[in-house]
Enzyme design. Structure first.
Site, mmCIF file in Angstrom:
data_model
loop_
_atom_site.group_PDB
_atom_site.id
_atom_site.type_symbol
_atom_site.label_atom_id
_atom_site.label_comp_id
_atom_site.label_asym_id
_atom_site.label_seq_id
_atom_site.Cartn_x
_atom_site.Cartn_y
_atom_site.Cartn_z
ATOM 1 N N GLU A 79 -51.532 81.152 17.886
ATOM 2 C CA GLU A 79 -50.394 81.735 18.618
ATOM 3 C C GLU A 79 -49.466 82.395 17.603
ATOM 4 O O GLU A 79 -48.977 81.738 16.689
ATOM 5 C CB GLU A 79 -49.681 80.652 19.425
ATOM 6 N N CYS A 92 -40.332 83.594 19.070
ATOM 7 C CA CYS A 92 -41.424 84.552 19.264
ATOM 8 C C CYS A 92 -41.197 85.341 20.536
ATOM 9 O O CYS A 92 -41.643 86.468 20.667
ATOM 10 C CB CYS A 92 -42.756 83.818 19.328
HETATM 11 P P1 NAD Z 1 -45.599 81.347 9.199
HETATM 12 O O1 NAD Z 1 -46.836 82.064 9.636
HETATM 13 O O2 NAD Z 1 -44.943 81.801 7.964
HETATM 14 O O3 NAD Z 1 -45.927 79.791 8.991
HETATM 15 C C1 NAD Z 1 -46.521 79.017 10.013
HETATM 16 C C2 NAD Z 1 -47.235 77.829 9.388
HETATM 17 O O4 NAD Z 1 -48.326 78.304 8.605
HETATM 18 C C3 NAD Z 1 -46.359 77.027 8.436
HETATM 19 O O5 NAD Z 1 -46.671 75.668 8.568
HETATM 20 C C4 NAD Z 1 -46.789 77.551 7.080
HETATM 21 O O6 NAD Z 1 -46.542 76.654 6.031
HETATM 22 C C5 NAD Z 1 -48.273 77.741 7.296
HETATM 23 N N1 NAD Z 1 -48.952 78.649 6.383
HETATM 24 C C6 NAD Z 1 -48.418 79.656 5.656
HETATM 25 N N2 NAD Z 1 -49.385 80.286 4.951
HETATM 26 C C7 NAD Z 1 -50.554 79.648 5.250
HETATM 27 C C8 NAD Z 1 -51.906 79.838 4.858
HETATM 28 N N3 NAD Z 1 -52.264 80.802 4.017
HETATM 29 N N4 NAD Z 1 -52.855 79.005 5.364
HETATM 30 C C9 NAD Z 1 -52.519 78.028 6.238
HETATM 31 N N5 NAD Z 1 -51.243 77.798 6.636
HETATM 32 C C10 NAD Z 1 -50.273 78.606 6.151
HETATM 33 O O7 NAD Z 1 -44.606 81.375 10.451
HETATM 34 P P2 NAD Z 1 -43.120 80.767 10.543
HETATM 35 O O8 NAD Z 1 -42.198 81.608 9.743
HETATM 36 O O9 NAD Z 1 -43.142 79.304 10.324
HETATM 37 O O10 NAD Z 1 -42.812 80.977 12.096
HETATM 38 C C11 NAD Z 1 -42.350 82.186 12.631
HETATM 39 C C12 NAD Z 1 -43.496 82.966 13.235
HETATM 40 O O11 NAD Z 1 -44.146 82.185 14.227
HETATM 41 C C13 NAD Z 1 -43.029 84.223 13.953
HETATM 42 O O12 NAD Z 1 -43.949 85.263 13.715
HETATM 43 C C14 NAD Z 1 -43.059 83.816 15.423
HETATM 44 O O13 NAD Z 1 -43.182 84.895 16.320
HETATM 45 C C15 NAD Z 1 -44.244 82.915 15.445
HETATM 46 N N6 NAD Z 1 -44.212 81.990 16.583
HETATM 47 C C16 NAD Z 1 -45.095 82.189 17.599
HETATM 48 C C17 NAD Z 1 -45.059 81.363 18.700
HETATM 49 C C18 NAD Z 1 -46.027 81.560 19.841
HETATM 50 O O14 NAD Z 1 -46.135 80.664 20.678
HETATM 51 N N7 NAD Z 1 -46.719 82.680 19.908
HETATM 52 C C19 NAD Z 1 -44.131 80.326 18.761
HETATM 53 C C20 NAD Z 1 -43.250 80.137 17.690
HETATM 54 C C21 NAD Z 1 -43.297 80.979 16.600
#
Ligand code: NAD
Length: 530
Positions: free
Chosen positions: A299, A333
């Site tokens: 997501e 999001c």
């Molecule tokens: P992010 O992608 O930076 O991080 C999400 C998670 O992934 C964190 O736990 C992070 O540590 C981990 N991560 C980072 N790099 C990784 C890698 N290479 N391999 C595995 N894991 C890794 O996102 P964020 O800043 O925490 O959250 C904001 C984003 O999430 C926005 O883009 C928002 O739109 C999205 N979001 C989507 C939904 C949805 O339901 N579609 C809901 C909430 C947030």
């Protein structure tokens, strides 16, 4: 047998009636406001504690630490956490794999009881969890309450869904046979969660996986580790056996290695498009000896639009746009980052919008300001860069700068750009901050074309009094969550199953009737009768 040992620690609890959403707390009531202030005071005394990794029920410390800070006062440490490295992946996976062998056999009623017990504990300590959210990610009281309420909803909803799934059978019985359909768990998986709903999304993804009989290595965001540590405590107090959820605070390096582990069976991820796609690619590569195709539930981001039609209730539209764009500083999001407004009402819409945005107060979320800080300096800098881009792409109507605070909080003024082209960067890229682009449209058809013209497809809303136009939008507005005459944020578990199209993800529909299927595989059994 191990199954008996596991099942006896979870106090039995059955769902109390049909599912209904947790009511919002009315903070306007003096008793509720007093309870929240009291919780904020109590939690303030607990800030700065150190938390452990929890693998197979064992507490572990590491050399490297993750320090969680209060975005409203960056000098204030919320919690100190261990930082799992690549070397912890094997340990955590082995603990999850070992626990899977017994957890998969625990009767579904026991697994459901775990979720319901956890929901009850969180309900009883609601204000406390709200206060933690306020300190760790800067949510004001209502935003924190929505996050905690959604956490309870996910636990209650998935508990009932698991019972429904366990009672499922084949659509027909073939003559002369007894036909069955069993939804069995997948195995040991990874849950990787974001910081912006650090309680609800983290807990929801985890609960869905374990109630189906899977075990989990939970890797929360490094920007909100304390909420995950608190949730693990709740699960343990609710009777969770060791190894069912293994808490590994860690960064991208740990996350990547976890995704690559050959025995990880599924990856449930919520976060940015960039990281989601990277996980998708990494998970698709098979390691020698790997026996399955890893399942990914991804997501991701959004670039959500609200269409404002010429005949709509303009005050309601302005209220909806402001709530969707600036609630939790646009760090959702589902946040509205594009308002697509009909030419005939464009100027009056802008006037009303400006009046409303001017009245938003930006300040400490502990004091329940409308808007608090953005989550950290990285976000602060990134949004300021987009604001600079916006200054060359549109007409700055309001905001456009950082707001200095004595404690150094990461505050930004709510920012509105008018006359933005549909193809401008601020109309195409996810900013994830309090920046709204207003786009002029000359017909409803053009509004829909503009709304659909991004790579995302998460949420959207239409304000219109025309039944025909709403019907047109129902068929042509290509988003996973579409709303009419209401804001595009605030999805409710059960009523608004949540997940997006296109680059917004795999459309998993969290809080919906198909969500648990993603954590199971269906086994059909046919027995020939006598
Ligand atoms: P992010 O992608 O930076 O991080 C999400 C998670 O992934 C964190 O736990 C992070 O540590 C981990 N991560 C980072 N790099 C990784 C890698 N290479 N391999 C595995 N894991 C890794 O996102 P964020 O800043 O925490 O959250 C904001 C984003 O999430 C926005 O883009 C928002 O739109 C999205 N979001 C989507 C939904 C949805 O339901 N579609 C809901 C909430 C947030």
């Amino acid at each position: 047998m191990a199954t008996n040992t596991l099942s006896t620690v979870i106090a039995h609890r059955a769902p109390q009636g049909a599912f209904s959403n947790e009511p919002f707390t009315g903070f306007h009531h003096p008793d509720m406001a007093r309870a929240m202030r009291e919780a904020l005071r109590k939690v303030a005394d607990q800030l700065g504690h150190e938390y452990d990794l929890v693998i197979g029920g064992q507490r572990l410390r590491t050399q490297e630490k993750i320090v969680s800070i209060n975005p409203a006062r960056p000098a204030q440490v919320v919690g100190v956490h261990q930082q799992a490295g690549v070397q912890h992946v094997e340990l955590a996976m082995q603990a999850a794999l070992a626990a899977f062998e017994s957890w998969r056999q625990v009767p579904v009623q026991e697994r459901v009881s775990l979720l319901l017990n956890a929901a009850e504990m969180i309900r009883e300590r609601k204000f406390e969890f709200c206060a933690w959210l306020t300190y760790e990610v800067g949510k004001n009281w209502a935003e924190a309450d929505a996050d905690v309420g959604e956490t309870i909803d996910f636990l209650e909803f998935y508990a009932r869904e698991a019972l429904r799934l366990a009672a499922a059978t084949t659509p027909i019985q073939y003559p002369g046979e007894r036909n069955e359909l069993h939804y069995i768990p997948l195995g040991a998986g990874a849950v990787i969660s974001p910081w912006n709903f650090p309680f609800a999304i983290m807990a929801g993804m985890t609960a869905a996986a374990i109630v189906c009989g899977n075990t989990v290595v939970l890797k929360p965001s490094t920007f909100a580790p304390t909420m995950a540590a608190k949730f693990l405590d709740v699960l343990e107090a609710a009777g969770m056996p060791p190894g069912v959820v293994n808490l590994c605070q860690g960064g991208a390096e740990f996350g990547s290695a976890l995704v690559e582990h050959p025995q990880v069976r599924f990856i449930s991820f919520t976060g940015s498009k960039k990281v989601g796609l990277e996980i998708h690619e990494r998970a698709a590569r098979t390691a020698p000896g790997q026996k399955w195709i890893k399942r990914t539930v991804l997501e991701m981001g959004g670039k959500d639009a609200i269409i404002v039609d010429s005949d709509c209730d303009l005050d309601a539209a302005v209220t909806g746009v402001v709530a969707s764009a600036f609630g939790f500083n646009g760090q959702k999001c589902s946040a509205c980052s594009r308002a697509i407004v009909d030419d005939r009402i464009y100027d009056v819409f802008l006037q009303k919008l400006q009046d409303k945005v001017e009245r938003l107060q930006v300040g400490d979320p502990v004091e329940n300001a409308d808007m608090g800080p953005v989550v950290n300096d990285l976000a602060h800098n990134k949004v300021l860069q987009y604001i600079e881009i916006g200054k060359s792409e549109g007409r700055l109507l309001h905001g456009g700068q950082a707001i200095a605070a004595p404690d150094g909080g990461y505050y930004l003024a709510p920012t509105v750009f008018a006359d933005v082209a549909p193809t401008a960067r601020i109309a195409q890229e996810e900013i994830f901050g309090p920046v709204l682009a207003v786009i002029r449209s000359h017909s409803f058809e053009e509004s829909l074309a503009i709304a659909n013209n991004t790579e995302y497809g998460l949420t959207g809303a239409v304000y219109s009094a025309s039944r025909d136009r709403l019907e047109l939008a129902r068929h042509s507005f290509h988003v996973g969550n579409l709303y009419f005459n209401r804001k595009c944020t605030g999805a409710m578990v059960g009523a608004h199953p949540f997940g997006g199209f296109n680059m917004s993800g795999t459309d998993s529909k969290a809080g919906g009737p198909e969500y648990l299927l993603l954590f199971t595989q269906a086994k059909s059994v046919a027995e020939k009768l006598g």
